[in-house]
Scaffold this motif. Structure first.
Motif, PDB file in Angstrom:
ATOM      1  N   SER A   1       6.190  -0.067   1.975  1.00  0.00           N
ATOM      2  CA  SER A   1       6.292  -1.477   2.335  1.00  0.00           C
ATOM      3  C   SER A   1       5.966  -1.691   3.802  1.00  0.00           C
ATOM      4  O   SER A   1       5.328  -2.684   4.175  1.00  0.00           O
ATOM      5  CB  SER A   1       7.703  -1.995   2.025  1.00  0.00           C
ATOM      6  OG  SER A   1       7.983  -1.926   0.646  1.00  0.00           O
TER       7      SER A   1
ATOM      8  N   LEU B   1       2.133  -1.329   4.252  1.00  0.00           N
ATOM      9  CA  LEU B   1       1.426  -2.479   3.692  1.00  0.00           C
ATOM     10  C   LEU B   1       1.726  -3.755   4.452  1.00  0.00           C
ATOM     11  O   LEU B   1       0.861  -4.627   4.591  1.00  0.00           O
ATOM     12  CB  LEU B   1       1.799  -2.642   2.219  1.00  0.00           C
ATOM     13  CG  LEU B   1       1.186  -1.619   1.268  1.00  0.00           C
ATOM     14  CD1 LEU B   1       1.943  -1.579  -0.043  1.00  0.00           C
ATOM     15  CD2 LEU B   1      -0.273  -1.950   1.012  1.00  0.00           C
TER      16      LEU B   1
ATOM     17  N   LEU C   1      -3.172   2.756   0.648  1.00  0.00           N
ATOM     18  CA  LEU C   1      -2.811   1.506  -0.019  1.00  0.00           C
ATOM     19  C   LEU C   1      -3.074   0.299   0.873  1.00  0.00           C
ATOM     20  O   LEU C   1      -3.482  -0.762   0.406  1.00  0.00           O
ATOM     21  CB  LEU C   1      -1.338   1.539  -0.441  1.00  0.00           C
ATOM     22  CG  LEU C   1      -0.980   2.439  -1.625  1.00  0.00           C
ATOM     23  CD1 LEU C   1       0.529   2.542  -1.767  1.00  0.00           C
ATOM     24  CD2 LEU C   1      -1.597   1.904  -2.908  1.00  0.00           C
ATOM     25  N   SER C   2      -2.815   0.457   2.169  1.00  0.00           N
ATOM     26  CA  SER C   2      -2.977  -0.679   3.078  1.00  0.00           C
ATOM     27  C   SER C   2      -4.414  -0.845   3.554  1.00  0.00           C
ATOM     28  O   SER C   2      -4.759  -1.867   4.150  1.00  0.00           O
ATOM     29  CB  SER C   2      -2.063  -0.519   4.297  1.00  0.00           C
ATOM     30  OG  SER C   2      -2.582   0.447   5.191  1.00  0.00           O
TER      31      SER C   2
ATOM     32  N   VAL D   1       6.429  -7.297   1.345  1.00  0.00           N
ATOM     33  CA  VAL D   1       5.765  -6.431   0.366  1.00  0.00           C
ATOM     34  C   VAL D   1       6.770  -5.922  -0.657  1.00  0.00           C
ATOM     35  O   VAL D   1       6.531  -5.967  -1.870  1.00  0.00           O
ATOM     36  CB  VAL D   1       5.086  -5.240   1.068  1.00  0.00           C
ATOM     37  CG1 VAL D   1       4.494  -4.275   0.046  1.00  0.00           C
ATOM     38  CG2 VAL D   1       4.018  -5.735   2.029  1.00  0.00           C
TER      39      VAL D   1
END
Length: 381
Positions: free
Chosen positions: A96, A99, A124-125, A253
């Motif tokens: 989290s 992101l 992911l980010s 997130v």
């Protein structure tokens, strides 16, 4: 093989352990007992009907306990409402944070070798993970300040700081933390810490959260969890503490990942965290004994263990056995010695200058370690 279908080294080694009947010293899954009072509290919470969605940011009692723990142990003040966020394990908190605080074109700095959730969070980010190798000094690992300074650029947004460190067992010293903090303030870099082994520090070493240093509280998101401290890794209850703007970014997130989880576990852990010190002291004593047992056994088997000041793991130099590559060693070890380990190369994100390092876990029952040591010694002789 694509990344989506690639089998991780952890899965491969676990399957090898099952297939060969080897003692599994690979993954950090503790075999030790949890506090009986904590287990009873969970049972009571379940039977009392605390089984529906808890608040998205976490049960108020647990948020208050996390804030009280930070105040009592480290002198850090966090408001339970707005500066503490309960997550589905530290892994969700880390994801989290990545992101919520970075995006494409940004860079995230982490010390190498590092926990494999860090590069995953960067991917992911859309950010780029920039690994900074830890240096070896004698029987331990140390900060390379020049390498860290060189790694930071105008695109650096986050530093992921794991102390106590997995997989090396390193605890960053106060002097090292000061040098890291100075660079972060100078470059205006946010720090996200992974402190899940905060209570598992041995031999007089001291864990100091970087958030306690001048100028760092306002730029640090401090993450920890219950799993390692209470031997309840399957519960997946973690938390983050930090200034409201960093907590809000992570929660923006987190609310779309799990939303919330673990209501009865959160209720029980709120009470357990209030009384963590006595339990943690007992667990540290057990793990110190197990670490020393494994280190002695590795030496007797002809391998060279490195110092572990914290955590679950020992690094070992396998070159005395004629190996220079950890992956081959680990793939052959279950069949040859009946023991499973993990190559440290699995945690390397940059150039691997120590392919001969292998990670062994000591968060196991005493009889498991005794068996593993005997098997290794028998092969050596």
């Amino acid at each position: 093989m694509s990344r989506a279908t690639e089998v991780s080294i952890f899965t491969e080694m676990t399957e090898l352990a099952h297939r060969t009947g080897a003692v599994n010293l690979g993954q950090g899954v503790p075999e030790l007992d949890s506090p009986p009072a904590l287990l009873a509290e969970v049972a009571d919470a379940v039977l009392a009907g605390r089984n529906q969605y808890p608040p998205a940011v976490g049960v108020p009692a647990l948020r208050a306990a996390v804030a009280a723990h930070a105040r009592a142990r480290y002198g850090l003040e966090y408001a339970p409402d707005g500066e503490v966020l309960v997550t589905t394990g530290a892994t969700e908190a880390l994801a989290s944070a990545c992101l919520g605080l970075t995006g494409p074109g940004d860079e995230i700095v982490a010390f190498d070798p590092c926990y494999d959730a860090y590069p995953a969070g960067a991917r992911l980010s859309g950010a780029t993970l920039v690994p900074v190798p830890l240096a070896i000094d004698g029987d331990g690992f140390v900060l390379d300040s020049d390498a860290l300074r060189s790694a930071m650029t105008d695109r650096t947004r986050l530093l992921l700081l794991n102390s106590p460190h997995n997989p090396t067992g390193k605890v960053f010293t106060p002097d090292e933390l000061e040098r890291i903090a100075e660079l972060c303030v100078e470059r205006d870099v946010t720090v996200v810490t992974d402190e899940v082994y905060e209570h598992l520090v041995y031999d007089g070493a001291r864990h100091v959260p970087i958030a306690t240093l001048p100028g760092m509280r306002e730029r640090t998101l401090m993450i920890s969890s219950a799993g390692k401290t209470f031997n309840v890794t399957g519960w997946k209850v973690g938390w983050a503490c930090g200034p409201a703007h960093l907590i809000a970014a992570a929660n923006s997130v987190k609310q779309w990942l799990t939303y919330t989880s673990g209501a009865p576990y959160q209720e029980a852990l709120a009470h357990a965290l209030d009384a963590v010190e006595d339990w943690a002291a007992e667990l540290r004593a057990t793990l110190t004994t197990h670490r020393d047992m494994l280190a002695t056994g590795l030496r007797a088997a002809g391998l060279r263990p490195y110092r572990a000041d914290a955590g679950y793991f020992l690094q070992a130099d396998i070159r005395p056995w004629g190996f220079t590559e950890g992956l081959r060693f680990c793939r052959e070890l279950p069949g040859r010695a009946g023991v499973v380990a993990i190559p440290t190369s699995a945690f390397q994100q940059g150039v691997d200058t120590t392919p001969w390092l292998v990670r062994f876990s000591f968060c196991k029952r005493e009889d498991s370690l005794t068996d593993a040591v005997a098997r290794l010694s028998a092969l050596a002789t």
